[in-house]
Design a protein around this motif. Sequence first.
Motif, PDB file in Angstrom:
ATOM      1  N   PRO A   1       0.869  -1.198   0.082  1.00 31.82           N
ATOM      2  CA  PRO A   1       0.126   0.045   0.144  1.00 31.82           C
ATOM      3  C   PRO A   1       0.895   1.128   0.061  1.00 31.82           C
ATOM      4  CG  PRO A   1      -0.894  -1.679   1.629  1.00 31.82           C
ATOM      5  CD  PRO A   1       0.451  -2.309   1.220  1.00 31.82           C
ATOM      6  N   ALA A   2       0.798   1.925  -1.304  1.00 31.37           N
ATOM      7  CA  ALA A   2       1.565   3.292  -1.304  1.00 31.37           C
ATOM      8  C   ALA A   2       0.693   4.369  -1.713  1.00 31.37           C
ATOM      9  CB  ALA A   2       2.749   3.201  -2.283  1.00 31.37           C
ATOM     10  N   ASN A   3      -0.233   3.958  -2.641  1.00 31.85           N
ATOM     11  CA  ASN A   3      -1.030   5.082  -3.213  1.00 31.85           C
ATOM     12  C   ASN A   3      -2.525   4.502  -3.055  1.00 31.85           C
ATOM     13  OD1 ASN A   3       0.945   6.663  -3.932  1.00 31.85           O
ATOM     14  ND2 ASN A   3       1.347   5.699  -5.953  1.00 31.85           N
ATOM     15  N   LYS A   4      -3.571   5.407  -3.069  1.00 37.49           N
ATOM     16  CA  LYS A   4      -4.870   5.158  -3.425  1.00 37.49           C
ATOM     17  C   LYS A   4      -5.163   4.613  -4.696  1.00 37.49           C
ATOM     18  CE  LYS A   4      -6.132   8.589   0.139  1.00 37.49           C
ATOM     19  NZ  LYS A   4      -7.152   9.485   0.396  1.00 37.49           N
ATOM     20  N   PHE A   5      -6.034   3.590  -4.704  1.00 39.28           N
ATOM     21  CA  PHE A   5      -6.405   2.994  -6.106  1.00 39.28           C
ATOM     22  C   PHE A   5      -7.826   3.410  -6.462  1.00 39.28           C
ATOM     23  CE2 PHE A   5      -3.500  -0.174  -4.396  1.00 39.28           C
ATOM     24  CZ  PHE A   5      -2.630  -0.162  -5.365  1.00 39.28           C
ATOM     25  N   ASP A   6      -8.092   3.864  -7.639  1.00 38.30           N
ATOM     26  CA  ASP A   6      -9.078   4.492  -8.033  1.00 38.30           C
ATOM     27  C   ASP A   6      -9.738   3.412  -8.743  1.00 38.30           C
ATOM     28  OD1 ASP A   6     -11.434   5.839  -8.930  1.00 38.30           O
ATOM     29  OD2 ASP A   6     -10.355   6.956 -10.771  1.00 38.30           O
ATOM     30  N   ILE A   7     -10.627   2.514  -8.230  1.00 38.03           N
ATOM     31  CA  ILE A   7     -11.050   1.195  -8.641  1.00 38.03           C
ATOM     32  C   ILE A   7     -12.358   1.562  -9.609  1.00 38.03           C
ATOM     33  CG2 ILE A   7     -12.148  -0.906  -8.007  1.00 38.03           C
ATOM     34  CD1 ILE A   7      -9.461  -0.673  -6.862  1.00 38.03           C
ATOM     35  N   GLY A   8     -12.122   1.096 -10.755  1.00 40.99           N
ATOM     36  CA  GLY A   8     -12.996   1.279 -12.008  1.00 40.99           C
ATOM     37  C   GLY A   8     -13.141  -0.120 -12.636  1.00 40.99           C
ATOM     38  N   ASP A   9     -14.320   0.186 -13.529  1.00 39.28           N
ATOM     39  CA  ASP A   9     -14.706  -0.964 -14.473  1.00 39.28           C
ATOM     40  C   ASP A   9     -15.500  -2.041 -13.572  1.00 39.28           C
ATOM     41  OD1 ASP A   9     -15.034  -2.586 -16.679  1.00 39.28           O
ATOM     42  OD2 ASP A   9     -13.443  -3.946 -16.309  1.00 39.28           O
ATOM     43  N   SER A  10     -16.090  -1.329 -12.512  1.00 42.00           N
ATOM     44  CA  SER A  10     -16.946  -2.310 -11.589  1.00 42.00           C
ATOM     45  C   SER A  10     -18.183  -1.551 -10.815  1.00 42.00           C
ATOM     46  CB  SER A  10     -16.382  -2.904 -10.565  1.00 42.00           C
ATOM     47  OG  SER A  10     -15.719  -2.125  -9.862  1.00 42.00           O
ATOM     48  N   GLU A  11     -19.122  -2.186 -10.390  1.00 43.19           N
ATOM     49  CA  GLU A  11     -20.130  -1.230  -9.664  1.00 43.19           C
ATOM     50  C   GLU A  11     -19.850  -1.129  -8.232  1.00 43.19           C
ATOM     51  OE1 GLU A  11     -24.021  -3.142 -10.192  1.00 43.19           O
ATOM     52  OE2 GLU A  11     -23.706  -3.546 -12.387  1.00 43.19           O
ATOM     53  N   ASP A  12     -18.977  -1.935  -7.844  1.00 41.12           N
ATOM     54  CA  ASP A  12     -18.738  -1.842  -6.314  1.00 41.12           C
ATOM     55  C   ASP A  12     -17.392  -2.797  -6.057  1.00 41.12           C
ATOM     56  OD1 ASP A  12     -18.640  -1.205  -3.758  1.00 41.12           O
ATOM     57  OD2 ASP A  12     -20.482  -2.251  -3.457  1.00 41.12           O
ATOM     58  N   PHE A  13     -16.669  -2.648  -5.035  1.00 38.25           N
ATOM     59  CA  PHE A  13     -15.657  -3.290  -4.736  1.00 38.25           C
ATOM     60  C   PHE A  13     -15.261  -3.495  -3.362  1.00 38.25           C
ATOM     61  CE2 PHE A  13     -14.205   1.042  -4.575  1.00 38.25           C
ATOM     62  CZ  PHE A  13     -13.442   0.852  -3.552  1.00 38.25           C
ATOM     63  N   VAL A  14     -14.622  -4.359  -2.760  1.00 38.09           N
ATOM     64  CA  VAL A  14     -14.337  -4.529  -1.735  1.00 38.09           C
ATOM     65  C   VAL A  14     -12.904  -5.121  -1.384  1.00 38.09           C
ATOM     66  CG1 VAL A  14     -16.616  -5.080  -0.645  1.00 38.09           C
ATOM     67  CG2 VAL A  14     -15.284  -7.005  -1.425  1.00 38.09           C
ATOM     68  N   TRP A  15     -12.163  -5.031  -0.130  1.00 37.99           N
ATOM     69  CA  TRP A  15     -10.973  -5.459   0.074  1.00 37.99           C
ATOM     70  C   TRP A  15     -11.408  -6.561   1.331  1.00 37.99           C
ATOM     71  CZ3 TRP A  15      -6.321  -4.738  -2.677  1.00 37.99           C
ATOM     72  CH2 TRP A  15      -6.359  -3.700  -3.571  1.00 37.99           C
ATOM     73  N   VAL A  16     -10.905  -7.769   1.166  1.00 36.62           N
ATOM     74  CA  VAL A  16     -11.288  -8.730   2.049  1.00 36.62           C
ATOM     75  C   VAL A  16     -10.246  -9.647   2.230  1.00 36.62           C
ATOM     76  CG1 VAL A  16     -13.710  -8.942   1.445  1.00 36.62           C
ATOM     77  CG2 VAL A  16     -12.152 -10.477   0.215  1.00 36.62           C
ATOM     78  N   THR A  17     -10.059 -10.281   3.429  1.00 41.43           N
ATOM     79  CA  THR A  17      -9.056 -11.161   4.075  1.00 41.43           C
ATOM     80  C   THR A  17      -9.467 -12.611   3.357  1.00 41.43           C
ATOM     81  OG1 THR A  17     -10.264 -11.884   5.933  1.00 41.43           O
ATOM     82  CG2 THR A  17      -9.030 -10.003   6.232  1.00 41.43           C
ATOM     83  N   LYS A  18      -8.355 -13.496   3.666  1.00 39.99           N
ATOM     84  CA  LYS A  18      -8.662 -14.810   3.183  1.00 39.99           C
ATOM     85  C   LYS A  18     -10.035 -15.657   3.599  1.00 39.99           C
ATOM     86  CE  LYS A  18      -6.723 -19.324   2.840  1.00 39.99           C
ATOM     87  NZ  LYS A  18      -5.619 -20.442   3.114  1.00 39.99           N
TER      88      LYS A  18
END
Length: 233
Positions: free
Chosen positions: A196-213
């Motif tokens: 993690p260094a920069n913020k990500f501009d997540i595109g090409d999707s309606e929604d997103f999540v960051w999840v553990t295993k």
Amino acid sequence: MQRSSTPLARPLVKARGFCMKPEKILASVLFERLPVVIPKIDPVVYAFQEFSFRWRQQYRRRYPDELLDKSNSRGRDDYQMDYEPAPRITEADKTNDRKYDADFSHLTKDFYLLLYGKAVGAPSGKPVWHFPEKVHDSEKTLRKCAESALASVIGDLSRTYFVGNAPMGHMVIQPTEHESDASSYKRFFFKSQVVPANKFDIGDSEDFVWVTKDELLEYFPEQAEFLNKMIIG
């Protein structure tokens, strides 16, 4: 013997027509965000380090008391600043925020990116949770196809690292009885990592999540066994 002029009768074979759609090849990316801080030391390792320190102290070289007095008195009048380390638990951890996109959130865990939207093989074309993916078309290799899939989501790949050129796993998806017109496809998984260094501009999707295993397995209960074996750790 007189040879009959009548040709021998041959069984009529009706050619069976097969209407099979070509199999699709997909490149999916398991995009892993690595921890920011070092995990806590295991109690067994900490106990061994304590034992090693005491052992060295017991057999360390002895210096004259005069030398020790001079070294101890050095810097007594220097200004000393009290240092308080930053907390390892962030607000995103406390609220279980899976959509965080800050620089320093969830510091001690590995996280994986999931997208919500249309995906290949989704029933009736409905939006579902899936990994960044792309159907292999004109790319020279599957690795290039995986890079293209990830670039369409986060843009710049200069800070990412793809682990090897070969996929880390694959699965074959066959159409169900209700999807007789659909074609089967093979999904090949590639791993890409980022610190993690920069913020990500997540595109090409309606929604997103960051999840553990463990949280990731909740999104794919039917494929949990396969994903659990593929993701080490």
